[in-house]
Write a protein that holds these residues in place. Structure first.
Motif, PDB file in Angstrom:
ATOM      1  N   ASP A 322       7.782   0.997  -4.351  1.00 27.75           N
ATOM      2  CA  ASP A 322       6.771   0.551  -3.820  1.00 27.75           C
ATOM      3  C   ASP A 322       6.868  -0.171  -2.496  1.00 27.75           C
ATOM      4  O   ASP A 322       5.800  -0.728  -2.219  1.00 27.75           O
ATOM      5  CB  ASP A 322       7.459  -0.876  -4.695  1.00 27.75           C
ATOM      6  CG  ASP A 322       7.298  -0.368  -6.657  1.00 27.75           C
ATOM      7  OD1 ASP A 322       6.614   0.382  -6.374  1.00 27.75           O
ATOM      8  OD2 ASP A 322       7.927  -1.360  -6.938  1.00 27.75           O
ATOM      9  N   SER A 323       7.811  -0.106  -1.795  1.00 30.30           N
ATOM     10  CA  SER A 323       7.560  -0.571  -0.514  1.00 30.30           C
ATOM     11  C   SER A 323       6.654   0.027   0.735  1.00 30.30           C
ATOM     12  O   SER A 323       6.674   0.034   2.322  1.00 30.30           O
ATOM     13  CB  SER A 323       8.754  -1.100   0.443  1.00 30.30           C
ATOM     14  OG  SER A 323      10.015   0.157   0.175  1.00 30.30           O
ATOM     15  N   THR A 326       2.981  -0.512   2.537  1.00 30.83           N
ATOM     16  CA  THR A 326       3.198  -2.180   2.792  1.00 30.83           C
ATOM     17  C   THR A 326       3.717  -2.589   3.293  1.00 30.83           C
ATOM     18  O   THR A 326       3.769  -2.396   4.783  1.00 30.83           O
ATOM     19  CB  THR A 326       3.786  -2.519   1.427  1.00 30.83           C
ATOM     20  OG1 THR A 326       5.135  -2.527   1.923  1.00 30.83           O
ATOM     21  CG2 THR A 326       3.593  -2.140   0.347  1.00 30.83           C
ATOM     22  N   CYS A 348       5.120  -9.662  -3.789  1.00 22.71           N
ATOM     23  CA  CYS A 348       4.848  -7.680  -4.063  1.00 22.71           C
ATOM     24  C   CYS A 348       3.708  -7.864  -5.438  1.00 22.71           C
ATOM     25  O   CYS A 348       4.666  -8.586  -6.765  1.00 22.71           O
ATOM     26  CB  CYS A 348       6.607  -8.028  -4.705  1.00 22.71           C
ATOM     27  SG  CYS A 348       6.632  -5.907  -5.542  1.00 22.71           S
ATOM     28  N   ALA A 350       3.362  -5.366  -7.035  1.00 20.95           N
ATOM     29  CA  ALA A 350       4.552  -4.632  -8.423  1.00 20.95           C
ATOM     30  C   ALA A 350       5.026  -5.635  -9.703  1.00 20.95           C
ATOM     31  O   ALA A 350       5.754  -4.987 -10.245  1.00 20.95           O
ATOM     32  CB  ALA A 350       4.905  -3.115  -7.570  1.00 20.95           C
TER      33      ALA A 350
END
Ligand code: ADP
Length: 748
Positions: A322-323, A326, A348, A350
């Motif tokens: 997810d990172s 970003t 975040c 997500a």
């Protein structure tokens, strides 16, 4: 004979050449050799002696070695040495001499006597070998060994595995907790060893029996007789004795308890550090320069769902996809390149969560810690929302707002407040203007009450005040405040109520005017009614015998006039109350005080009331009181008693007795009116003195009417003007006691 003589001469010649040879040898020897005569004077001094002692032959001759060499009586008195030489013919030992340069030398000395042909001692030969250096080395070695033993505390020991006898140096005995003198054997030593380590020791010794010339090292615990546990490290070597039989084990032993404790402590500290890392709510990851995991605490691993071993083979980006792409990735990469620490907060999407990130670049990678701050963020956002609402309120300028500190210095103020006090924004300098300079009568009772309320509750409920404007005008305001959390400041809300006050004033003026306007015709009506009543009485007297119908009409007329008069009295009282209120509001309520006896005033008033209410029971109760002197306006005091008693009758019911009690309390006369009415709740007791206040749903008896809710308010004003106090005690359902006090007159 000649032959004999020749033989003898030949012998002598040989002897002489022998002596010469000896003398030459002595002379050449590099050992220090000298010869002493019978009186111990030096008669021969070789080169070795010259070299060692520094004295020349000439200087040495004729002196005794004692004087020349300052021969010390150590390790044995020199005189004793010489005696032994004389007695036994020789001596050997160590001597300490001093050289010409003043240095001390240690010599290994051999002294031999020299005898002549008849066996008579003619001289002593002293051969001295310099052993100073050796001695010094020996001394140093001993000293260093002692020092080493003292410093390291190691002890030496030896076991004969054949006889099982054990020898130990005092240091070793000390380490095992054995007394110095006790005889030791292998069993005794084993019994001192901790049960868990004993097996190991036995095993080692068994091995040594077979494997000779072997070294071993091990650590074990020893239990002293006082049960204390000591860690010892033993190092040993086995070898066989000359007969190739018994195996000896020789070694050293040293106390390592401190080291073991230190190791335990380090282990514990490490464990704690690990626990601490795992227990903190923060998530820690330690990444190498290729973004692989070096370390991750439990929390971090929970997020990845992997063990540390599994995580090791993956990169951060693989474990936290997810990172990627970003701001996080951007920041981490920047920290890795620039080596700059980074601290930031990030949302975040997500997880729908906020995290606080700390990134610390280290020489081989990055340490990243983060924790969930969603809750704090929600609170912060809520606070921001309420702060902005509050700001809107302040900025809307609907109401005046200022923030002041404990010294009343005003630090912030909105336009509405500045307008109220006649300041413009540019005139206002934070911290310079003080609320105490604005508030009329600051420091009075109200100030004390307000301060107390703020201290105890953190808020000040609305109260009325007057502000002095910059232009010197006074204006009425409503004030309320609250302490600001976490600092010594408070926020105050100010509402200018000049308009309301003006309205009130107008109403008071209107009331005053209408009351006057009403009172005049009422006085005329009352006068006419009283006149009509008197005429009716006279008419009844002169015409005693009237026809029945006329008499009944007259009686009805009399009753109607009586009722009308009663009503005018009620109206009169109400108009009186209204007038008093408007006078009080405009500070025109005047008293006409004189010295009077309150006992008499009370009796007279109650008597009047009794004649007005002949069927009611009014009791005056003044135990032992004949005279209570007070400075008072008698009519006004009578008005208060009147009000209390009529209320008691009105709200309790006319059939219930009312008691008027007179007493003295702390320099004050106290009048109490006690009824058996419905009583009052706490809220009613607190509000009953307000103007126009009437208890909701209260039932009144008789024909005196409900009133306007002004009587008690006026009573309070009147008693306050007399420097007295009013009050009520009551329990709902158990009647009420209304009281007032007046200061007793004192001639001082
Ligand atoms: P009012 O003209 O209405 O009697 P007051 O100021 O004298 O006005 O009294 C205010 C209110 O207090 C009354 O309306 C009544 O509800 C209550 N009250 C006064 N005296 C008593 C009493 N003795 N017992 C119960 N209630 C009382």
């Amino acid at each position: 004979m000649l032959q004999n003589t020749n033989i003898r001469v030949a012998q002598l010649n040989r002897q002489e050449s022998l002596i010469r040879l000896q003398a030459a040898l002595i002379e050449q020897s590099h050992e220090a050799i000298f010869v002493m005569d019978g009186q111990n004077r030096i008669i021969s001094w070789n080169r070795g002696a010259e070299k060692l002692y520094g004295w020349s032959k000439q200087e040495a001759f004729g002196k005794t070695p004692r004087d020349l060499l300052e021969t010390r009586d150590e390790p044995q008195p020199y005189a004793e040495v010489l005696e032994r030489v004389a007695r036994e013919g020789h001596w050997e030992g160590e001597l300490i001499h001093t050289t010409r340069a003043g240095q001390q030398v240690v010599t290994e000395c051999h002294i031999e006597v020299m005898k002549d042909g008849e066996g008579k001692i003619v001289a002593k030969l002293s051969n001295n070998r310099d052993i100073t250096l050796r001695k010094q080395m020996e001394f140093e070695r001993k000293t260093y060994t002692r020092l080493a033993i003292d410093v390291t505390g190691f002890g030496c020991w030896e076991v004969n595995l054949g006889t099982c006898k054990v020898e130990m140096t005092p240091e070793a005995r000390k380490l095992f907790g054995f007394p110095l003198e006790a005889a030791l054997d292998h069993e005794t030593v084993l019994s001192r060893i901790h049960a868990e380590d004993r097996e190991k020791v036995i095993e080692i010794f068994e091995r040594l029996q077979v494997a000779r010339d072997a070294d071993y090292v091990f650590e074990m615990r020893v239990i002293w007789p006082d049960q204390s546990v000591h860690w010892l490290a033993k190092r040993g070597r086995s070898f066989v004795d000359e007969n190739d039989h018994s195996v000896h084990v020789v070694g050293v032993v040293v106390d390592i308890s401190e080291r073991i404790h230190m190791l335990e402590e380090i282990e514990q500290t490490n464990r704690r550090a690990k626990e601490a890392l795992n227990s903190v709510s923060d998530t820690f990851v330690y990444l190498d320069r290729n973004w692989h995991f070096i370390y991750a605490n439990e929390r971090a691993l929970e997020c990845t769902g992997k063990t540390l071993k599994e995580a090791h083979s993956k990169t951060f980006w693989e474990l936290f996809p997810d990172s990627v792409n970003t701001t996080l990735e951007e920041s981490f990469r920047r920290a890795m390149v620039t080596g700059e620490e980074m601290h930031f907060e990030d949302y975040c999407a997500a997880h729908d969560k906020w995290y606080s990130w700390n990134v610390y670049p280290v020489h081989d990678g990055l340490i990243i810690s983060y924790h969930d701050i969603t809750e704090r963020k929600i609170i912060e956002m809520a606070l921001q929302a309420s702060e902005s609402k509050f700001r809107r309120l302040v900025e809307s300028n609907i109401i005046g707002v200022y923030i002041s500190d404990t010294q009343t210095r005003i630090w912030e103020a909105n336009k509405a407040f500045l307008d109220t006090i006649g300041y413009s924004a540019s005139d206002f300098i934070p911290g310079e203007l003080k609320a105490e300079d604005l508030i009329v009568g600051y420091g009075d009772e109200t100030t004390k009450r307000v301060e107390k309320e703020m201290k105890e509750n953190g808020v000040v409920t609305v109260y009325e005040r007057e502000f002095r404007t910059r232009q010197g005008d006074t204006l009425p305001v409503l004030l309320a405040g609250a302490r600001l959390n976490g600092c010594d400041r408070a926020i105050f809300f100010v509402m200018n109520i000049t308009a309301q006050k003006d309205l009130e004033r107008q109403r008071d003026a209107f009331m005053s005017m209408t009351s006057h306007e009403l009172r005049n015709p009422l006085a005329a009506i009352k006068g006419n009614l009283q006149l009509a009543q008197r005429r009716l009485v006279q008419l009844k007297k002169v015409t005693e015998t009237l026809p029945g119908e006329t008499e009944s009409n007259l009686r009805k007329l009399d009753e109607s006039v009586g009722r009308a008069l009663n009503q005018t009295n009620v109206e009169d009282r109400l108009i009186g109350d209204l007038l008093d209120i408007s006078r009080a509001a405009s500070h025109r309520l005047k008293l006409y005080p004189r010295l009077c006896n309150l006992v008499e005033v009370v009796y007279a008033t109650v008597e009047d009331l009794q004649s007005s209410f002949p069927h009611c029971t009014l009791i005056v109760d003044a135990p032992g009181q004949d005279e209570l002197l007070v400075m008072a306006d008698v009519d006004r005091i009578a008005q208060v008693i009147n009000n209390y008693v009529t209320n008691a009758l009105k709200y309790a019911g006319y059939e219930k007795p009312v008691r008027v009690h007179l007493g003295v309390d702390d320099g004050h006369a106290r009048v109490s009116v006690i009824d058996q009415g419905p009583g009052l709740t706490l809220e009613d007791r607190q509000r009953i003195w307000e103007r126009f206040y009437q208890v909701k749903g209260a039932k009144s008896y008789g024909n005196v009417g409900m009133g306007l809710g002004l009587g008690l308010h006026i009573s309070q004003i009147l008693i306050a003007l007399h420097d007295g106090q009013v009050g009520v005690e009551s329990v709902p359902g158990e009647g009420s006691t209304f009281w007032f006090t007046l200061p007793l007159f004192s001639s001082d």
